[in-house]
Write an enzyme that holds these catalytic residues in place. Structure first.
Site, mmCIF file in Angstrom:
data_model
loop_
_atom_site.group_PDB
_atom_site.id
_atom_site.type_symbol
_atom_site.label_atom_id
_atom_site.label_comp_id
_atom_site.label_asym_id
_atom_site.label_seq_id
_atom_site.Cartn_x
_atom_site.Cartn_y
_atom_site.Cartn_z
ATOM 1 C CD GLU A 1 -3.385 -6.947 0.177
ATOM 2 O OE1 GLU A 1 -4.080 -6.343 1.085
ATOM 3 O OE2 GLU A 1 -1.586 -6.980 1.159
ATOM 4 C CG HIS B 1 -3.913 -6.760 4.729
ATOM 5 N ND1 HIS B 1 -3.469 -5.626 3.683
ATOM 6 C CD2 HIS B 1 -3.494 -5.824 5.971
ATOM 7 C CE1 HIS B 1 -2.416 -4.694 4.389
ATOM 8 N NE2 HIS B 1 -2.655 -4.847 5.197
ATOM 9 N NE ARG C 1 -0.477 -0.781 2.673
ATOM 10 C CZ ARG C 1 -0.571 -0.922 3.346
ATOM 11 N NH1 ARG C 1 -0.760 -1.820 4.594
ATOM 12 N NH2 ARG C 1 -1.629 -0.304 4.100
#
Length: 326
Positions: free
Chosen positions: A266, A285, A237
């Protein structure tokens, strides 16, 4: 009469049909203000919730008084207020097993592309800079036989250690509260303190979830303890790493490079200094983003919700204590 559920992410047609065999399905694209009236109406009757993303907190749960289970199409669940769910007796299901190998592949890809400067050099070739035999300004660094340090020796950490040990003959270091006997036996992994790991590794690989304990676990003090030749890889993360401290460390040469799949914000803002650094490989991601794995994750989430609402849960429950209360 079938229980009513809210589905807030598109899933393959066969999986949608599987849900419809058990439930009345109310489908939405995300949890946004665009579909607010219809969504709020569906939530009033919903006993189940399935999707990914969105903030599921106390205020959200107050709009879903009949909710008994939530199933996220992800392994991470930091967007859920687990305490609020548990207080209401709502089971939270996730998909921890089906994405392990794919995320480990992504991390190894970041190791290789960061070390060998694959993205940067590919762009230089496309820009027409390859005009003669390459010099050392095009060189990268070796991966094989270098030391890898893993923060988070869980399923993904184990899969990464397997690739590093057997594929690249890399010594493996890790930190944890307890020894990981399987990692030590299979890969010769060595457990050590965080400070020792930071000082010794050539690749620092982070697979940790976001918690109060892991927030900014890697900051300026930790980065300063690393080798100047070290490369940081984060597919856990974003907030586990202090992003501003990382940017400074990459700019001033405290560490050599970084391969990043996760970020503090993000999508990553286009003005982020990370995107201007040639020693950064930044991807959006994509840890589990293959057609096969995303299908398997959705299938697992569907099965999880069915199990939770039919009282047949055997795995994948974040807060299993609520099952005992039912």
């Amino acid at each position: 009469m079938k229980p009513s559920i809210v589905l807030y992410k598109s899933i393959p047609a066969d999986l949608h049909q599987r849900l419809e065999q058990h439930f009345t399905v109310n489908s939405f694209e995300g949890l946004s203000s665009d579909n607010q009236p219809e969504l709020l109406s569906a939530l009033q009757q919903a006993e189940g919730l399935i999707g990914s993303g969105g903030k599921i907190d106390q205020a959200f749960l107050e709009r879903a008084p009949k909710l008994r289970a939530a199933s996220t199409i992800s392994v991470g669940y930091d967007n859920f207020d687990v305490d609020a769910l548990s207080q209401r007796g709502i089971a939270l299901m996730h998909t921890p097993t089906v994405l392990t190998e794919t995320v480990a592949d992504t991390m190894m890809a970041l190791v290789l592309s960061s070390a060998r400067r694959v993205v940067e050099l590919a762009e230089r070739v496309k820009a027409g800079e390859w005009q003669d035999s390459i010099g050392d300004d095009w060189f990268g660094v070796d991966v094989h036989h270098k030391t890898i340090g893993i923060l988070g020796m869980g399923r993904i950490g184990m899969a990464l250690a397997q690739r590093a040990h057997f594929g690249f003959s890399m010594p493996v270091l890790y930190t944890s509260r307890r020894p990981h006997e399987a990692a030590e036996k299979r890969f010769g992994a060595r457990r050590c303190s965080l400070d020792t790991l930071l000082a010794e590794v050539d690749f620092l690989c982070i697979t940790l979830p976001m918690t109060e304990q892991t927030y900014h676990m890697i900051g300026p003090e930790q980065l300063a303890k690393m080798k100047s030749s070290a490369i940081l890889i984060n597919a856990g993360r974003g907030p586990v790493v202090d992003e501003q401290a990382l940017i400074a460390a990459l700019q001033d040469g405290t560490i050599h490079a970084a391969g990043l799949d996760v970020f503090a914000q993000e999508p990553l803002p286009v003005e982020s200094p990370l995107l201007k650094l040639p020693n950064v490989v930044a991807v959006p991601h994509i840890g589990s983003a293959t057609h096969e794995t995303r299908y398997n994750m959705a299938a697992c989430a569907v099965d999880n919700l069915i199990a939770a609402l039919t009282g047949t849960v055997t795995e994948n429950c974040v807060n299993p204590q609520v099952l005992q209360q039912a």
